[in-house]
Design an enzyme around this catalytic site. Structure first.
Site, mmCIF file in Angstrom:
data_model
loop_
_atom_site.group_PDB
_atom_site.id
_atom_site.type_symbol
_atom_site.label_atom_id
_atom_site.label_comp_id
_atom_site.label_asym_id
_atom_site.label_seq_id
_atom_site.Cartn_x
_atom_site.Cartn_y
_atom_site.Cartn_z
ATOM 1 N N ASP A 33 0.854 -1.183 0.000
ATOM 2 C CA ASP A 33 0.000 0.000 0.000
ATOM 3 C C ASP A 33 0.895 1.239 0.000
ATOM 4 O O ASP A 33 1.905 1.281 0.707
ATOM 5 C CB ASP A 33 -0.903 -0.016 1.238
ATOM 6 N N ILE A 34 0.528 2.255 -0.783
ATOM 7 C CA ILE A 34 1.360 3.469 -0.851
ATOM 8 C C ILE A 34 1.162 4.370 0.362
ATOM 9 O O ILE A 34 1.936 5.306 0.570
ATOM 10 C CB ILE A 34 1.120 4.270 -2.153
ATOM 11 N N ASN A 91 -13.352 -3.061 2.386
ATOM 12 C CA ASN A 91 -14.408 -2.059 2.458
ATOM 13 C C ASN A 91 -15.339 -2.253 1.264
ATOM 14 O O ASN A 91 -14.872 -2.373 0.135
ATOM 15 C CB ASN A 91 -13.808 -0.649 2.436
ATOM 16 N N GLU A 99 -12.800 3.421 -1.421
ATOM 17 C CA GLU A 99 -12.288 4.495 -2.274
ATOM 18 C C GLU A 99 -12.039 4.061 -3.704
ATOM 19 O O GLU A 99 -12.128 4.877 -4.619
ATOM 20 C CB GLU A 99 -11.000 5.060 -1.672
ATOM 21 N N VAL A 100 -11.686 2.792 -3.904
ATOM 22 C CA VAL A 100 -11.381 2.296 -5.248
ATOM 23 C C VAL A 100 -12.415 1.229 -5.606
ATOM 24 O O VAL A 100 -12.573 0.260 -4.871
ATOM 25 C CB VAL A 100 -9.950 1.706 -5.307
ATOM 26 N N HIS A 104 -10.484 -5.236 -3.140
ATOM 27 C CA HIS A 104 -9.144 -5.357 -2.587
ATOM 28 C C HIS A 104 -9.241 -5.660 -1.101
ATOM 29 O O HIS A 104 -10.137 -5.198 -0.423
ATOM 30 C CB HIS A 104 -8.300 -4.105 -2.834
ATOM 31 N N MET A 105 -8.310 -6.474 -0.654
ATOM 32 C CA MET A 105 -8.195 -6.785 0.763
ATOM 33 C C MET A 105 -6.945 -6.099 1.281
ATOM 34 O O MET A 105 -5.884 -6.165 0.653
ATOM 35 C CB MET A 105 -8.070 -8.291 0.999
ATOM 36 N N HIS A 106 -7.089 -5.440 2.422
ATOM 37 C CA HIS A 106 -5.949 -4.866 3.125
ATOM 38 C C HIS A 106 -5.464 -5.947 4.089
ATOM 39 O O HIS A 106 -6.247 -6.431 4.906
ATOM 40 C CB HIS A 106 -6.372 -3.642 3.943
#
Length: 121
Positions: A33-34, A91, A99-100, A104-106
């Site tokens: 993640d950036i 999310n 947001e995207v 995606h999984m964090h």
């Protein structure tokens, strides 16, 4: 939410935007993640065009679902956080602040990540 093929993760998958790749297979890509929220903060995404968890659960193939689950485990193993513990967060939709519009999984770990965040009443 509809899939936007110009979202940042779609651009990463097409090679238009670089990423710090951690893992990749036929169905998934995992990268740092950036804006990390923990010492280890990796994003795991399917290569298919899925908006969110609901879209993926309803339309992905069993092979894609298995690959996605295994990718999350591989990332935890590759980064060493499987030994001490980690959190997996997705999310979905506006209330979660997605947001995207690409599933995606964090995967967060490397230090205590604290209690779950609960909505205020």
């Amino acid at each position: 939410m509809t899939y936007d093929s110009n979202n940042i993760f779609a651009k990463i998958l097409r090679g238009e935007i670089p990423c710090k790749k951690i893992d990749e297979d036929e169905h998934t890509l995992s990268f740092a993640d950036i804006n990390p929220q923990a010492p280890v903060h990796i994003l795991v995404i399917p290569k298919g065009a899925y908006c969110d968890w609901a879209d993926f659960a309803a339309t992905a193939s069993a092979v894609e679902m298995a690959a996605f689950t295994k990718a999350i485990h591989r990332v935890a193993e590759l980064t060493g956080i499987s030994k001490t513990g980690y959190r997996v967060i997705s999310n979905t939709g506006l209330d979660s602040h997605q947001e995207v519009p690409h599933l995606h999984m964090h995967v967060l770990g490397g230090a205590p990540v604290g209690p779950l965040v609960l909505a205020k009443s």
